[in-house]
Design a protein around this motif. Structure first.
Motif, PDB file in Angstrom:
ATOM      1  N   VAL A  16       0.844  -1.193   0.000  1.00 54.92           N
ATOM      2  CA  VAL A  16       0.000   0.000   0.000  1.00 54.92           C
ATOM      3  C   VAL A  16       0.879   1.243   0.000  1.00 54.92           C
ATOM      4  O   VAL A  16       1.838   1.331   0.768  1.00 54.92           O
ATOM      5  N   THR A  17       0.556   2.193  -0.854  1.00 55.36           N
ATOM      6  CA  THR A  17       1.161   3.520  -0.838  1.00 55.36           C
ATOM      7  C   THR A  17       0.055   4.553  -0.711  1.00 55.36           C
ATOM      8  O   THR A  17      -0.905   4.526  -1.486  1.00 55.36           O
ATOM      9  N   TRP A  30      -3.018  10.916  10.718  1.00 53.87           N
ATOM     10  CA  TRP A  30      -3.922  10.815   9.563  1.00 53.87           C
ATOM     11  C   TRP A  30      -3.305   9.938   8.488  1.00 53.87           C
ATOM     12  O   TRP A  30      -3.995   9.080   7.899  1.00 53.87           O
ATOM     13  N   TRP A  31      -2.026  10.112   8.228  1.00 53.22           N
ATOM     14  CA  TRP A  31      -1.347   9.315   7.206  1.00 53.22           C
ATOM     15  C   TRP A  31      -1.267   7.845   7.618  1.00 53.22           C
ATOM     16  O   TRP A  31      -1.439   6.949   6.785  1.00 53.22           O
ATOM     17  N   ALA A  37      -6.236   1.831   6.619  1.00 52.48           N
ATOM     18  CA  ALA A  37      -7.433   1.569   5.810  1.00 52.48           C
ATOM     19  C   ALA A  37      -7.067   0.920   4.483  1.00 52.48           C
ATOM     20  O   ALA A  37      -7.777   0.033   3.988  1.00 52.48           O
ATOM     21  N   GLY A  38      -5.943   1.354   3.899  1.00 59.43           N
ATOM     22  CA  GLY A  38      -5.485   0.745   2.653  1.00 59.43           C
ATOM     23  C   GLY A  38      -5.138  -0.718   2.816  1.00 59.43           C
ATOM     24  O   GLY A  38      -5.432  -1.543   1.932  1.00 59.43           O
ATOM     25  N   LEU A  39      -4.525  -1.069   3.938  1.00 56.10           N
ATOM     26  CA  LEU A  39      -4.193  -2.471   4.195  1.00 56.10           C
ATOM     27  C   LEU A  39      -5.457  -3.317   4.341  1.00 56.10           C
ATOM     28  O   LEU A  39      -5.518  -4.457   3.854  1.00 56.10           O
ATOM     29  N   ALA A  40      -6.462  -2.778   5.016  1.00 55.26           N
ATOM     30  CA  ALA A  40      -7.721  -3.517   5.165  1.00 55.26           C
ATOM     31  C   ALA A  40      -8.376  -3.739   3.804  1.00 55.26           C
ATOM     32  O   ALA A  40      -8.834  -4.844   3.487  1.00 55.26           O
ATOM     33  N   LEU A  45      -9.349  -8.009   4.955  1.00 59.30           N
ATOM     34  CA  LEU A  45      -9.488  -8.195   6.396  1.00 59.30           C
ATOM     35  C   LEU A  45      -9.945  -6.890   7.037  1.00 59.30           C
ATOM     36  O   LEU A  45      -9.607  -5.803   6.562  1.00 59.30           O
ATOM     37  N   ALA A  46     -10.677  -6.988   8.115  1.00 56.88           N
ATOM     38  CA  ALA A  46     -10.965  -5.797   8.901  1.00 56.88           C
ATOM     39  C   ALA A  46      -9.690  -5.346   9.596  1.00 56.88           C
ATOM     40  O   ALA A  46      -8.861  -6.175   9.984  1.00 56.88           O
TER      41      ALA A  46
END
Length: 389
Positions: A16-17, A30-31, A37-40, A45-46
């Motif tokens: 993820v970037t 925030w970052w 959120a990108g990983l989820a 996965l949640a």
């Protein structure tokens, strides 16, 4: 020394970037949240299913990683916080891999993120280390350029490297960056442009320097059976080394800690430099990338001028290097710079790198380097990753 236990069964997935911004008034938290959120989203996965959290950042204060668990509703049983700059990615990966091997965590979210408000880089440099405050600031220098000028001058004198030799790396990386959607540097760079750039702290000139920015990089570390059960494409961790303050008696840095452990890396991986399909070095300055090629076993230091002339380092060349464009052309998002090569290598080995995809990529070498003091960088590390196909 016997070869350490390998990393059998440990895999990396879900690169993820969070696209970089030159400046941001949003906090580092925030970052980190955007990366989480990108990983989820990438894994299916949640985010609450991640039972490990590893964070690298310079700008989280007054939080550390433990504060983020409440911010984001996490309850991890493995937690790591490594504000180690360019070596943080390798160091964090080694620790997470061992935790997963031992069963101390099932899925570790590996996140590096920093913000960059208009004045935050200056404030960070003012407080970076006692060495910088005592050894650099009294001379009117406000950052690492003077320290790296000392290192570069010593290394160039020892090896015979010229600015034209080193510039080949910067020029190739810019060509790679033109294929990378989120790279901040979008103007072609020629060797003539590089050589004509204004001096900053000779022999360091403008295009030797990274541009600070805000951004985040992330991926997951987990066991292979977990990835397969989730239907996640993955790459394997074949080998890893880490060393800090590798040669304390050297009067100025002319080699990194990689030299002390490179035999261990290649023995654990069961391969050699010539087997690498791509190489991602930590490139806060291209002279340091050149040093890594020597210390990682691609050539002797005195052979570097000929080595750099003999290879094409673009994604379509014979030795693709920093295939995203590296920090020199993508930008340096603080500690995220240490994760950039790992995230890019996962994409390359998964075959999802788009226009910059290296054909037939099966093995990648990623090295880290970080935490500059007055006359040396203290942290060094490297990993070998392998595709699973």
């Amino acid at each position: 020394m016997p070869t350490p236990r390998g990393y059998d069964g440990v895999v990396l997935a879900a690169p993820v970037t969070v696209p970089y911004a030159r400046f941001s008034t949003k906090p580092a938290q925030w970052w980190v949240g955007k990366a989480l959120a990108g990983l989820a989203a990438a894994s299916g996965l949640a985010h609450t299913d991640f039972d490990g959290l590893s964070v690298a950042s310079f700008s989280l204060a007054p939080d550390s990683a433990i504060g983020l668990t409440q911010h984001f509703g996490l309850s991890p049983r493995f937690l790591d916080f490594l504000p180690l700059g360019g070596v943080a990615g390798v160091a964090a990966l080694r620790r997470a891999a061992r935790a997963v091997q031992a069963g101390d965590a099932d899925v570790v979210a590996m996140i590096a993120a920093d913000t960059n408000a208009p004045q935050s880089f200056r404030q960070s440099l003012e407080n970076f280390s006692r060495f910088s405050q005592d050894g650099v600031y009294p001379y009117g220098a406000g950052g690492p350029n003077v320290s790296f000028a000392l290192i570069a001058a010593a290394y160039m004198a020892e090896t015979g490297l010229t600015r034209a030799d080193i510039g080949r790396l910067a020029v190739a990386q810019r060509a790679n960056a033109l294929r990378t959607p989120h790279a901040l540097m979008k103007k072609p760079l020629s060797l003539d442009d590089y050589l004509a750039a204004r001096p900053i702290a000779p022999p360091i000139h403008l295009f030797d320097c990274v541009m600070p920015c805000a951004g985040a990089e992330a991926f997951l570390v987990l066991r292979e059976e977990t990835a397969r059960a989730q239907g996640l494409p993955f790459v394997r961790l074949a080998a890893a080394i880490e060393r800090h303050n590798g040669f304390p008696a050297d009067p100025v840095m002319r080699r990194g800690g990689w030299q002390r452990d490179i035999g261990t890396l290649w023995a654990m991986a069961g391969c050699a430099p010539e087997d690498m399909d791509l190489v991602q070095t930590y490139d806060d300055y291209p002279v340091i990338s050149a040093m890594q090629f020597a210390d990682l076993g691609f050539c002797a230091p005195q052979e570097l001028p000929d080595f750099l002339k003999a290879h094409d380092f673009t994604v379509i060349g014979d030795l693709p290097h920093n295939t995203s464009g590296g920090q020199l052309s993508v930008g340096q998002a603080g500690c995220a710079g240490g994760h950039l090569g790992l995230v890019e290598s996962i994409r390359q080995l998964l075959g999802t790198a788009g226009d910059r995809q290296v054909a037939g990529a099966r093995r990648a070498l990623v090295s880290g380097f970080g935490m500059i003091n007055f006359d040396r960088g203290l942290g060094s590390g490297a990993v070998v990753l392998e595709g699973a196909g």
